[in-house]
Design an enzyme around this catalytic site. Structure first.
Site, PDB file in Angstrom:
ATOM      1  N   LYS A 155       0.834  -1.207   0.000  1.00 28.29           N
ATOM      2  CA  LYS A 155       0.000   0.000   0.000  1.00 28.29           C
ATOM      3  C   LYS A 155       0.873   1.262   0.000  1.00 28.29           C
ATOM      4  O   LYS A 155       1.916   1.293   0.680  1.00 28.29           O
ATOM      5  CB  LYS A 155      -0.891  -0.028   1.253  1.00 28.29           C
ATOM      6  CG  LYS A 155      -1.636   1.253   1.583  1.00 28.29           C
ATOM      7  CD  LYS A 155      -2.834   1.490   0.688  1.00 28.29           C
ATOM      8  CE  LYS A 155      -3.539   2.802   1.029  1.00 28.29           C
ATOM      9  NZ  LYS A 155      -4.513   3.200  -0.010  1.00 28.29           N
ATOM     10  N   MET A 166     -10.322   6.666  -0.375  1.00 29.46           N
ATOM     11  CA  MET A 166      -9.825   6.079   0.874  1.00 29.46           C
ATOM     12  C   MET A 166      -9.044   7.096   1.710  1.00 29.46           C
ATOM     13  O   MET A 166      -9.126   7.096   2.941  1.00 29.46           O
ATOM     14  CB  MET A 166      -8.920   4.883   0.566  1.00 29.46           C
ATOM     15  CG  MET A 166      -9.571   3.800  -0.305  1.00 29.46           C
ATOM     16  SD  MET A 166     -11.020   3.086   0.443  1.00 29.46           S
ATOM     17  CE  MET A 166     -10.281   2.115   1.706  1.00 29.46           C
ATOM     18  N   CYS A 226      -2.051  10.394  -6.273  1.00 30.86           N
ATOM     19  CA  CYS A 226      -3.203  10.098  -5.408  1.00 30.86           C
ATOM     20  C   CYS A 226      -4.222  11.246  -5.519  1.00 30.86           C
ATOM     21  O   CYS A 226      -3.882  12.398  -5.259  1.00 30.86           O
ATOM     22  CB  CYS A 226      -2.778   9.923  -3.954  1.00 30.86           C
ATOM     23  SG  CYS A 226      -4.221   9.669  -2.880  1.00 30.86           S
TER      24      CYS A 226
HETATM   25  C1  DHB Z   1      -5.343   6.276  -2.484  1.00 31.80           C
HETATM   26  C2  DHB Z   1      -5.858   6.368  -3.732  1.00 31.80           C
HETATM   27  C3  DHB Z   1      -5.017   6.338  -4.821  1.00 31.80           C
HETATM   28  O1  DHB Z   1      -5.473   6.407  -6.102  1.00 31.80           O
HETATM   29  C4  DHB Z   1      -3.659   6.228  -4.625  1.00 31.80           C
HETATM   30  O2  DHB Z   1      -2.848   6.216  -5.679  1.00 31.80           O
HETATM   31  C5  DHB Z   1      -3.147   6.137  -3.356  1.00 31.80           C
HETATM   32  C6  DHB Z   1      -3.999   6.164  -2.271  1.00 31.80           C
HETATM   33  C7  DHB Z   1      -6.248   6.346  -1.296  1.00 31.80           C
HETATM   34  O3  DHB Z   1      -7.271   7.016  -1.378  1.00 31.80           O
HETATM   35  O4  DHB Z   1      -5.901   5.728  -0.265  1.00 31.80           O
END
Ligand code: DHB
Length: 312
Positions: A45, A71, A128
């Protein structure tokens, strides 16, 4: 039958299909599930300097042809993932760290730490879309340049960039210029399509709570955009001597989808939404389907098909 072996930035992968960052890869047990599956690599992650709980719920919703999520980077903080990388070493699969800064200066610290870790590759997330008040770095060339100048000075492990979807070739050319100037070995495209909105007409509300309902769109919806981005980068980098590996991601749920990414020029692909729906068995199934297609079409290896899209 052709075995779908490949490599990213010179690191061999036993097959073509592994997990995308962000799906069931935050906790150690989840990473062990990936390690014990047919995924040829263990992607972790995206992590930040400090642990984060992430955004308020609901922050993930299924849609008819994929999902939408906001998220907000829930993760245990980079120090945990450094420890996880050591503990995952015994599975003898390449380990890929994903790093996400909340501030441009964070990237240097994160990359330096993983350069000294047991991770084999580092995916630097510049895309993100889900942090309130922060824009996607890879849409800003000068901000990206500053970060690349910093992180490319540190260490020898291959660095890659997780990129957002681009909708204009000029923007891809601009990012490709930066990638060529700095020592970037691979790109992963695409991240979810940011700032989408799914509405529940019954409740007359967005499906998600954070960011007034705006979230990243994933799954079938985004496959053609992902293919277009992979192909255009393949064309751009094909003109260069320096090899930049391309990892495709976006809406892959069958061997046929993976084969399309292979034709477009992807060196490997990642699975997000299909992994969330089906669990870790998806890696074996999709890879077997891909090998079947290659066999039926008479390809002896991946390279015979890679990038060989035939124009009309
Ligand atoms: C999250 C979403 C993303 O597209 C990413 O690249 C990294 C994190 C998230 O919302 O956690």
């Amino acid at each position: 039958m052709a075995a779908a072996k490949t490599n990213i930035a010179g690191i061999p992968l036993a097959s073509y299909i592994f997990n995308a960052s962000g799906i069931n890869d935050s906790a150690f047990e989840e990473l062990e599930t990936i390690a014990n599956s047919a995924s040829p690599a263990i992607m972790m992650k995206s992590c930040t300097l400090e642990p984060r709980k992430g955004n308020d719920e609901p922050r993930y919703a299924h849609l008819p042809f994929g999902s939408i999520q906001c998220m907000g980077l829930p993760n245990l903080g980079y120090k945990e993932y450094i420890k996880f990388a050591s503990r995952l070493k015994k599975y003898k699969k390449p380990i890929i760290a994903s790093v996400a800064g909340l501030h441009p200066d964070d990237y240097g610290v994160l990359v330096e730490a993983f350069q000294k870790s047991n991770a084999d590759l580092i995916e630097v997330n510049l895309s993100c879309p889900n942090i309130e008040g922060k824009s996607q770095i890879a849409y800003d060339t000068s901000l990206s340049e500053g970060i690349l100048a910093e992180i490319c000075k540190i260490g020898k492990k291959p660095l890659g960039l997780k990129l957002p979807p681009y909708y204009d070739s000029a923007h891809q050319e601009g990012m490709a210029e930066l990638i060529k100037r700095f020592d970037i070995s691979f790109i992963t495209c695409i991240n979810s399509i940011g700032n989408a909105l799914a509405i529940n007409p019954e409740t007359e509300t967005p499906m998600l709570k954070p960011k007034k309902g705006l979230g990243g769109l994933c799954g079938d919806y985004i496959k053609p955009v992902a293919l277009g981005n992979v192909r255009n980068f393949y064309e751009i980098f094909g003109r260069e001597k320096k090899k930049v590996s391309i990892i495709g991601v976006g809406g892959i749920k069958s061997g046929s989808d993976a084969f399309e990414f292979l034709l477009a020029g992807a060196d490997a692909v990642q699975i997000g939404t299909a992994f969330e729906r089906e669990g870790a068995s998806c890696f074996k199934r999709i890879n077997r389907e891909l090998e079947c297609i290659l066999g039926k079409k008479g390809y002896k290896n991946m390279n015979e098909a890679k990038g060989r899209l035939r124009y009309l």
